[in-house]
Design a protein around this motif. Structure first.
Motif, short mmCIF file in Angstrom:
data_model
loop_
_atom_site.label_atom_id
_atom_site.label_comp_id
_atom_site.label_asym_id
_atom_site.label_seq_id
_atom_site.Cartn_x
_atom_site.Cartn_y
_atom_site.Cartn_z
N ALA A 1 5.60 -2.91 1.30
CA ALA A 1 5.97 -2.46 -0.05
C ALA A 1 4.99 -1.36 -0.45
O ALA A 1 3.79 -1.50 -0.27
N ARG A 2 5.51 -0.27 -1.00
CA ARG A 2 4.65 0.88 -1.29
C ARG A 2 3.91 0.75 -2.62
O ARG A 2 2.96 1.48 -2.88
N SER B 1 0.84 -1.20 0.00
CA SER B 1 0.00 0.00 0.00
C SER B 1 0.88 1.25 0.00
O SER B 1 1.93 1.27 0.64
N GLY B 2 0.40 2.26 -0.71
CA GLY B 2 1.07 3.55 -0.68
C GLY B 2 0.37 4.55 0.21
O GLY B 2 0.74 5.73 0.23
N ASP B 3 -0.62 4.08 0.98
CA ASP B 3 -1.37 4.95 1.89
C ASP B 3 -0.73 4.88 3.28
O ASP B 3 -0.86 3.87 3.98
N GLU C 1 7.73 -2.69 -5.81
CA GLU C 1 8.48 -3.05 -4.60
C GLU C 1 8.04 -4.40 -4.05
O GLU C 1 8.83 -5.10 -3.41
N ALA C 2 6.79 -4.77 -4.30
CA ALA C 2 6.27 -6.02 -3.76
C ALA C 2 6.74 -7.24 -4.54
O ALA C 2 6.60 -8.37 -4.06
N ARG C 3 7.29 -7.04 -5.74
CA ARG C 3 7.55 -8.15 -6.65
C ARG C 3 8.43 -9.23 -6.04
O ARG C 3 8.16 -10.43 -6.19
N GLY D 1 -3.67 -2.84 -0.10
CA GLY D 1 -4.52 -1.69 0.14
C GLY D 1 -5.36 -1.35 -1.07
O GLY D 1 -4.93 -1.52 -2.23
N ALA D 2 -6.56 -0.84 -0.81
CA ALA D 2 -7.47 -0.48 -1.91
C ALA D 2 -6.93 0.69 -2.72
O ALA D 2 -7.41 0.93 -3.84
N ASP D 3 -5.94 1.40 -2.19
CA ASP D 3 -5.35 2.51 -2.96
C ASP D 3 -4.59 2.03 -4.18
O ASP D 3 -4.27 2.82 -5.08
N LEU D 4 -4.30 0.72 -4.24
CA LEU D 4 -3.55 0.17 -5.38
C LEU D 4 -4.46 -0.65 -6.31
O LEU D 4 -3.99 -1.51 -7.04
#
Length: 331
Positions: free
Chosen positions: A30-31, A7-9, A35-37, A49-52
């Motif tokens: 991971a933002r 998430s970037g939130d 980054e999560a890969r 997160g729902a922001d992604l």
């Protein structure tokens, strides 16, 4: 690493880190998808997160989509991502603590629950449960002794732990959901290889059934053997239950009544007879009157009462020999 948060939130990340700490889970953040890969395929649990939404992350099992509202787009994205659940905060915080705690605990064989109860007051069930737990520890088990009687004065007195720091039932009466087995083990006092969850000598605290289930579910994940010293009339979903009866007619009749209630919760209920009988009753006759299979018998040991007062329960003698047989039969 037990869980990956993507998430970037910043506010959402802070909330999920707080929940991870409550669950004793090691969380990596991971933002974004890039980054999560490197963790995506291998993390036991992924919280996205729902922001992604719509960022093209590949499908995989063990994904929970975390949002702050129930917009239709959230549920469409969850389907596209293959998410197993949608967690809407703050209502879903208890659920998230549960899945984080589950990810933090490796899968393994669950421990056995054994109930111990007396056919009448003063039968010696608490002493039997205590010696059974101490014997199990000596024979290689990792046992937990659970005090199931809030009016019994506290099993910590029998084990000499009344002054020991550690968690007791009043501190768990409000627990719900999933409890970390590791956290439970670390919080309990212990002696001679036995961990103990006792009542105390304050105002009796009513522990709701939901809290009892929460604790026992954690206990079987954290211990090989969970021995519950039951109040008369109480029962537990156990692998085996022992009913202790002195070798006397009244206790034999009471054992039959106790057995009826225990058999509604446990398929394997057995009788233990404490002798000698002043009337000449045999253990077999007591078992027949109680309608239960005989698990064993032992003679009253005069060393036990003063040892219980001192909190220095001996493992030698008739009761210790019987407990060794009972423990070996549980393997």
């Amino acid at each position: 690493m037990n869980a990956l948060v993507v998430s970037g939130d910043p506010a959402l990340v802070d909330d999920l880190l707080r929940l991870g700490a409550a669950a004793d889970a090691d969380v990596v953040v991971a933002r974004n998808a890039e980054e999560a890969r490197s963790w995506w395929r291998h993390a036991p649990l992924v919280l996205v997160g729902a922001d992604l939404l719509g960022r093209g992350m590949p499908r995989r099992p063990g994904v929970v989509l975390v949002a702050r509202d129930e917009r239709e787009a959230v549920f469409r994205a969850a389907v596209e991502l293959g998410a197993e659940q949608v967690a809407v905060l703050p209502e879903a915080e208890p659920m998230l603590i549960g899945v984080l705690a589950a990810a933090a605990e490796p899968a393994g064989v669950e421990g056995l629950i054994v109930g111990v109860t007396g056919a009448r007051g003063g039968a010696g069930a608490s002493v039997l449960a205590s010696v059974l737990a101490l014997t199990a520890a000596r024979r290689g088990f990792r046992p937990l002794l659970v005090d199931g009687d809030p009016l019994g004065g506290g099993l910590d007195l029998i084990l000499g732990l009344e002054q020991a720091d550690g968690l007791r039932w009043p501190g768990l009466a409000e627990r719900r959901g999933r409890l970390s087995a590791a956290a439970l083990r670390e919080a309990l006092p212990s002696v001679r290889g036995v961990s103990l969850l006792s009542h105390d000598r304050g105002e009796p605290v009513r522990v709701p059934g939901e809290a009892v289930n929460t604790v026992l579910n954690a206990a079987i994940r954290g211990f090989d053997l969970v021995i519950v010293d039951l109040a008369r009339g109480a029962a537990v979903e156990a692998s085996r239950t022992f009913v202790l009866a002195p070798a006397e007619v009244r206790a034999a009749v009471a054992a039959r009544t106790i057995a009826g209630s225990q058999l509604r919760h446990c398929d394997d209920v057995r009788l233990i007879v404490r002798g000698p009988s002043r009337a000449g009753l045999t253990s077999a006759a007591v078992a027949e009157a109680a309608g239960l299979p005989l698990a064993g018998q032992y003679a009253f040991d005069r060393r036990i009462p003063p040892a219980a007062e001192r909190g220095t329960m001996p493992l030698r003698g008739p009761l210790g020999r019987l407990c060794a047989q009972l423990v070996d039969d549980l393997r």
